[in-house]
Design an enzyme around this catalytic site. Structure first.
Site, PDB file in Angstrom:
ATOM      1  N   SER A  60       0.156  -0.863  -5.073  1.00  0.00           N
ATOM      2  CA  SER A  60       1.340  -0.926  -4.198  1.00  0.00           C
ATOM      3  C   SER A  60       2.624  -1.022  -5.025  1.00  0.00           C
ATOM      4  O   SER A  60       3.627  -0.367  -4.726  1.00  0.00           O
ATOM      5  CB  SER A  60       1.258  -2.153  -3.281  1.00  0.00           C
ATOM      6  OG  SER A  60       0.212  -2.008  -2.375  1.00  0.00           O
ATOM      7  N   ASP A 352      -6.730  -4.367   3.099  1.00  0.00           N
ATOM      8  CA  ASP A 352      -7.474  -3.607   2.081  1.00  0.00           C
ATOM      9  C   ASP A 352      -8.704  -4.352   1.562  1.00  0.00           C
ATOM     10  O   ASP A 352      -9.549  -3.759   0.883  1.00  0.00           O
ATOM     11  CB  ASP A 352      -6.558  -3.271   0.896  1.00  0.00           C
ATOM     12  CG  ASP A 352      -5.509  -2.235   1.291  1.00  0.00           C
ATOM     13  OD1 ASP A 352      -5.704  -1.539   2.313  1.00  0.00           O
ATOM     14  OD2 ASP A 352      -4.492  -2.123   0.584  1.00  0.00           O
TER      15      ASP A 352
HETATM   16  C1  S3P Z   1       0.079  -0.496   1.429  1.00  0.00           C
HETATM   17  C2  S3P Z   1       0.015  -0.946   2.717  1.00  0.00           C
HETATM   18  C3  S3P Z   1      -1.206  -0.890   3.525  1.00  0.00           C
HETATM   19  C4  S3P Z   1      -2.430  -0.735   2.648  1.00  0.00           C
HETATM   20  C5  S3P Z   1      -2.270   0.351   1.639  1.00  0.00           C
HETATM   21  C6  S3P Z   1      -1.102   0.041   0.726  1.00  0.00           C
HETATM   22  C7  S3P Z   1       1.356  -0.572   0.716  1.00  0.00           C
HETATM   23  O1  S3P Z   1      -1.141   0.218   4.395  1.00  0.00           O
HETATM   24  O2  S3P Z   1      -3.566  -0.493   3.447  1.00  0.00           O
HETATM   25  O3  S3P Z   1      -3.440   0.460   0.842  1.00  0.00           O
HETATM   26  O4  S3P Z   1       1.388  -0.431  -0.519  1.00  0.00           O
HETATM   27  O5  S3P Z   1       2.374  -0.780   1.384  1.00  0.00           O
HETATM   28  P1  S3P Z   1      -0.359   0.146   5.817  1.00  0.00           P
HETATM   29  O6  S3P Z   1       1.076   0.040   5.517  1.00  0.00           O
HETATM   30  O7  S3P Z   1      -0.723   1.439   6.492  1.00  0.00           O
HETATM   31  O8  S3P Z   1      -0.922  -1.043   6.505  1.00  0.00           O
END
Ligand code: S3P
Length: 466
Positions: A60, A352
């Site tokens: 992220s 996740d």
């Molecule tokens: C993430 C947010 C999540 C997560 C993804 C990474 C991010 O998704 O599942 O692996 O880096 O902001 P969503 O924003 O769709 O919940």
């Protein structure tokens, strides 16, 4: 030591079957009889987990730092950049937008990016986001404010993922976006944006970050109201690059027209990748695991609380801050595992990590119930279905619901042939379940682990004892 060398699309020469193993490996990633080039991981049961792990940079944060470095003024140096294919997709898209970057130190995964100062180049080909939902959603907020048109596309899985959540608010800000069924490919005509007050219908950090990136280029102050508090890396990263971002309860605000400055940073270890090893340690009462330089951001670290509630002993031996992100060293010791219920804000905070928690649920005393998790159905695979299918194949009784799962505890699992469903977190989650199963588990399509963690199988191999 064998390592997972068969990245996506790579093929092993000839037919390799378990009978032709070169040595008695415990975990293998072999290309067994799949002409398609897919790999199969063979995971044998383990006796214990012991050792120390340092994780590649958080996915992220890597995406956000790379994108912001690309639009900042001056150079940025990002050490321990994620080794996953998703974050490589972000770099590929930045190249297509004219951003210069170089991997200057392979061992340290150091990426040097020359900022464009928000003057991106009109791309002469589509932005290929691969499998990465983060790339298409967050980068769409950047290109929406640029005076050119571009196409964003991705692989088959990405082409099924819902994009209305970014399309609707970006249109409200003034961007013109075309797509069939609100799924990629997206054709975006960017330009002058105006700020919006927006109540987000879905709790999504990707959407929030997309709109903050668009808000940075808009006229006026953009205000976003989150239904639940999601990971705050977008806000924290914008501040690290010099922007002011306000926050009051669930509302985030950004004033348009702020300039960003490049940074020098070391990206903390990925907590969502560490989750697999933490859950592996949780399976063995005598386990001992140290995790060094791990991301401990409170909006991401809910897994640690849940594992502690379930019985795992976790102590934090070092804690520091870097560019607004908390980083720590953890000492972990296994214990008998109790059950858990995950719902509401916890589900969003653990989104996740749910696949691996669900995969170890049968080994807990009371089982695990997961509610309010409809979002799992629109991830890289329908994760609720993928988890239920694989747990049942291993012999567990599982109740599948529209928005979750109920998995009873105290159920032994047997090793069998499983599918990764092309989903990195499913491949890795079931490699952990396999450590306590009876007999060998084969995970078809295991090469998808490289989406977030290419070194996963070799690292797991170094931590398990048999
Ligand atoms: C993430 C947010 C999540 C997560 C993804 C990474 C991010 O998704 O599942 O692996 O880096 O902001 P969503 O924003 O769709 O919940």
């Amino acid at each position: 030591m064998f390592s997972a060398r068969f990245g996506p699309g790579r093929r092993c020469e000839g037919l390799v079957t378990p009978r032709h193993r070169l040595f008695p490996p415990t975990i293998l990633n072999l290309d067994m009889k799949e002409p398609s080039g897919h790999s199969t991981a063979i995971v044998r049961p383990a006796r214990n987990v012991r050792g120390s792990a340092t994780l590649p940079g958080d996915k992220s944060i890597s995406h956000r730092y790379a994108m912001l470095a690309g639009i900042a003024e001056g150079p940025s140096r990002l050490a321990n950049y994620s080794t996953g294919a998703d974050c490589a997709s972000t770099l590929t898209c930045l190249s297509t937008l004219g951003v210069q970057w170089e991997r200057t130190d392979l061992a340290d995964n150091l990426i040097e990016i020359q900022g464009s100062g928000l003057a991106l180049k009109a791309p002469d080909r589509p932005l290929n986001c691969g499998n990465s939902g983060s790339t298409v959603r967050m980068l769409s907020g950047i290109v929406a404010g640029q005076n050119f048109s571009c196409e964003m596309l991705g692989d088959e899985s990405l082409s099924r993922r819902p994009m209305e959540r970014v399309i609707a608010p970006l249109r409200a800000m003034g961007a013109s976006i075309q797509s069939a069924n609100s799924r990629p490919p997206l054709r975006i005509q960017g330009g002058d944006l105006k700020a919006i007050d927006y109540r987000m219908p879905v709790a999504s950090a990707q959407v929030k970050t997309c709109l903050l990136f668009a808000g940075l280029q808009a006229k006026g102050e953009t205000r976003l109201l989150e239904p639940l508090r999601t990971r705050d890396h977008g806000e924290v990263a914008l501040r690290a690059f010099g922007a002011q971002v306000g926050r009051e309860r669930n509302e985030v605000r950004i004033e348009g027209g702020q300039r960003l400055q490049g940074i020098e940073a070391r990206i903390p270890g990925d907590l969502s990748s560490a989750a697999f090893f933490l859950c592996a340690a949780a399976l063995f009462p005598d386990s001992e695991l140290t995790v060094v330089n791990l991301l401990m951001n409170p909006t991401r670290a809910r897994l640690l609380d849940i594992l502690i509630q379930m019985g795992l002993r976790i102590s934090v031996t070092q804690l520091e801050e870097s560019h607004g992100e908390l980083i720590g060293t953890l000492q972990v010791q296994g214990r008998k595992l109790k059950g858990a219920t995950i719902c509401g804000a916890d589900t969003a905070a653990l989104i996740d990590e749910i696949p691996v928690l669900a995969a170890i649920a049968p080994y807990t005393e009371q089982g695990i119930e997961i509610r309010d998790a409809k979002e799992l159905r629109v991830k890289e695979s329908d994760r609720i279905a993928s988890i239920a299918i694989n747990l049942r194949a291993m012999g567990a009784t599982v109740e599948e619901r529209e928005d979750g799962l109920k998995i009873a505890g105290a159920q032994p699992l047997r090793g069998t042939e499983l599918d990764s469903f092309g989903d990195h977190r499913i491949a890795m989650a079931f490699s952990i379940a396999a450590l306590r199963a009876q007999g060998e588990t084969l995970i078809r399509g295991s090469e998808c682990a490289a989406i977030s963690y290419p070194e996963f199988f070799s690292k797991l191999e170094s931590l398990v004892e048999r």
